[in-house]
Write a protein that holds these residues in place. Sequence first.
Motif, PDB file in Angstrom:
ATOM      1  N   UNK A 198       4.667  -1.749   8.144  1.00  0.00           N
ATOM      2  CA  UNK A 198       3.308  -2.033   8.101  1.00  0.00           C
ATOM      3  C   UNK A 198       2.555  -2.442   9.546  1.00  0.00           C
ATOM      4  N   UNK A 199       3.499  -3.439  10.385  1.00  0.00           N
ATOM      5  CA  UNK A 199       2.899  -3.645  11.414  1.00  0.00           C
ATOM      6  C   UNK A 199       2.708  -2.637  12.454  1.00  0.00           C
ATOM      7  N   UNK A 200       3.889  -1.619  12.502  1.00  0.00           N
ATOM      8  CA  UNK A 200       3.712  -0.438  13.351  1.00  0.00           C
ATOM      9  C   UNK A 200       2.603   0.535  12.940  1.00  0.00           C
ATOM     10  N   UNK A 201       2.208   0.429  11.727  1.00  0.00           N
ATOM     11  CA  UNK A 201       1.415   1.398  11.283  1.00  0.00           C
ATOM     12  C   UNK A 201      -0.261   0.830  11.806  1.00  0.00           C
ATOM     13  N   UNK A 202      -0.408  -0.557  11.526  1.00  0.00           N
ATOM     14  CA  UNK A 202      -1.500  -1.197  12.107  1.00  0.00           C
ATOM     15  C   UNK A 202      -1.914  -0.946  13.624  1.00  0.00           C
ATOM     16  N   UNK A 203      -0.644  -1.067  14.290  1.00  0.00           N
ATOM     17  CA  UNK A 203      -0.889  -0.923  15.806  1.00  0.00           C
ATOM     18  C   UNK A 203      -0.811   0.311  16.274  1.00  0.00           C
ATOM     19  N   UNK A 204      -0.382   1.513  15.348  1.00  0.00           N
ATOM     20  CA  UNK A 204      -0.344   2.861  15.954  1.00  0.00           C
ATOM     21  C   UNK A 204       0.776   3.228  16.731  1.00  0.00           C
TER      22      UNK A 204
END
Length: 355
Positions: A327-333
């Motif tokens: 989810x963190x990677x998804x937010x940061x692209x």
Amino acid sequence: MIIWVNGTFGAGKSSACRELTALLPGSVLYDPEPLGTALAGMLPRNLTAGITDYQDLPSWRLLVPEVAAALLAEVPGPLVVPMTLLRQEYRDEIFGALAARRIPVHHVLLHSDKTILQARIESRAADPAHPARGAETRQWALDHLAAYQEALPWLTADAETIDTAALTPRAVAEQITALVRRGTAQRPIVQTPEPTADTVAAAVLLFDEQDRVLLVDPVYKPGWEFPGGVVERGEAPTLAGVREVAEELGIVLEQAALRLLVTDWEPHTGPRQGGIRLVYDGGRLDAAAQARLRLPADELRSWRFVTLREAEDLLPPGRALRLAGALRARRQGGALALEAGVPVGEGAAEAVVEG
């Protein structure tokens, strides 16, 4: 074959199962309770402290299917198992392990109203010739009635139920025999062999309009899971993710649309194999797509969208860490490299590869 006869104290499991073995040629009574007694005597006290039910011992749940398989290598079967099993996650763990060994399970629930169960418990406790006699056993049995009532919704949904209130043990055994011969008590559980080496697995995260993530509830192992599975020999990981989503949910995704969020190394722990776990973003499912979700009955029980906080209560700790990283990677692209759910390197923030 296993005939698992479930039900709480006073339901008549033991007497019905003795009659059942007389009706089924080659059948053997298999009581897993002594396994718990033996383990309690062997395990260090720091591992058994505070445990009042041997079913809470992970080693007991591992041994039950192992011993069943060993017995069925010696006898024609079926194995008749008179065993109360009230926690659905324990049912999934044990029945799933049996299915992985190609052992079909017939699940039967013996049921009576609470007042009848209480009367039977009191009667047995007062009978000096009954093995369940005595005040301590009586209180133990009565204390478990509340847990049985709480478990009834999933028990009656999963098992073929027989009301034993007006039946003799022989009549109960005859009804179980009929259910087994018709096959209506056999539980459909996908027969997925346990891996013998580390694996590569691909999971796909799907989101709703509120950015909650989809989790599924397998019938063959405890806890919840992401849609996905093991990458087959010669298969591209993205293709494995698309295939698993189609098989598990009935949703067809474009392989090129998947975006990698996390690469996680899962360590080998106990009997569980580890390996590389890839997590992809599969996009959002609108209301129409959600209405088309179809679950295979032999593999998944249900699905739900959850927040990260809710997922932490449903997933094993390592998987919850993996989801948090995804989810963190998804937010940061970008994409995040993890090992055992923890970002690689001291500078976890710098571990994100910007997309």
